[in-house]
Design an enzyme around this catalytic site. Structure first.
Site, PDB file in Angstrom:
ATOM      1  N   HIS A  21       1.147  -1.620  -0.198  1.00 39.39           N
ATOM      2  CA  HIS A  21      -0.104   0.093  -0.378  1.00 39.39           C
ATOM      3  C   HIS A  21       0.842   0.736  -0.169  1.00 39.39           C
ATOM      4  CE1 HIS A  21      -3.342   2.355   1.475  1.00 39.39           C
ATOM      5  NE2 HIS A  21      -2.759   3.056   1.625  1.00 39.39           N
ATOM      6  N   GLU A  22       1.683   1.184   1.177  1.00 36.71           N
ATOM      7  CA  GLU A  22       2.232   2.285   1.544  1.00 36.71           C
ATOM      8  C   GLU A  22       3.928   2.970  -0.381  1.00 36.71           C
ATOM      9  OE1 GLU A  22       1.857   5.112   3.208  1.00 36.71           O
ATOM     10  OE2 GLU A  22       0.575   3.083   4.076  1.00 36.71           O
ATOM     11  N   HIS A  25       1.669   4.432  -3.360  1.00 30.92           N
ATOM     12  CA  HIS A  25       2.149   5.498  -3.056  1.00 30.92           C
ATOM     13  C   HIS A  25       3.324   6.574  -3.660  1.00 30.92           C
ATOM     14  CE1 HIS A  25      -1.843   6.261  -0.528  1.00 30.92           C
ATOM     15  NE2 HIS A  25      -2.393   5.297  -0.129  1.00 30.92           N
TER      16      HIS A  25
END
Length: 204
Positions: A21-22, A25
């Site tokens: 997820h990170e 980004h």
């Protein structure tokens, strides 16, 4: 399930979902011209770059935690609002993508001891991450998506309430309202993913 085995399965599954997820980004921000994530060592799937130890612990204790936010500088984007929109969506969408991949693997390995259980937990975590983070309450990704879609004046007004977002989020969590909101969305997302994956097998 043995509690030790439970943690041996849950911890890596959670770390994978969170790190992916990170990373997503940072990857999208980098592709849009912002060097900040790269300069801060966030363009990696190495969980050590993304995990906040306290946030990870809280996820297991009170089922609410956090990772280290990926730093970005929207002023590098050619279109600031579109850049924020794409970067914010990247995290939840990456979890949907990972859920798809995990669901495919579940077709083949679901009955394999430990492996099938791990895949099921990883799948569930990715559904949770995708749905939870798209809720439009600061500091979640959904709040940045909403900000980027609002007209200039409304976006400014919305940003003035950002400081109260964590309080609102905690209220939603501890009153159980967030479960009422998330559960049908997660069920729907699971149904869509499972239908797409299982259709070629004549299931669903």
């Amino acid at each position: 399930m043995n509690i030790i085995l439970s943690y041996l399965i849950r911890i890596p599954a959670l770390i994978i979902a969170m790190s992916f997820h990170e990373f997503s980004h940072g990857y999208v921000a980098d592709k849009l011209g912002d060097p900040t994530p790269r300069q801060n060592g966030r363009l990696t799937l190495n969980p050590l770059a993304h995990i906040d130890p306290l946030g990870l612990l809280m996820l297991f204790v009170i089922y609410f935690g956090w990772a280290k936010p990926v730093p970005i500088n929207p002023y590098y984007f050619k279109d600031r609002k579109k850049g924020v929109l794409y970067v914010s969506l990247a995290g939840p969408l990456s979890n949907v993508f990972l859920a798809f991949i995990t669901r495919i693997l579940m077709v083949y390995f679901y009955n394999v001891p430990i492996v099938g259980l791990f895949l099921n937990v990883l799948y569930q975590y990715n559904l949770v991450f995708a749905v939870f983070n798209i809720i439009p309450v600061p500091p979640l990704d959904g709040s940045k998506v909403l900000w980027s879609l609002l007209p200039q004046r409304e976006a400014y007004v919305f940003s003035q309430y950002e400081q109260y977002g964590q309080i609102a989020l905690l209220l939603l969590l501890f009153t159980g309202i967030i479960n009422i909101v998330m559960t049908p969305v997660m069920v729907g997302l699971d149904r869509v993913i499972s239908t797409i994956i299982l259709f070629p097998f004549g299931v669903g």
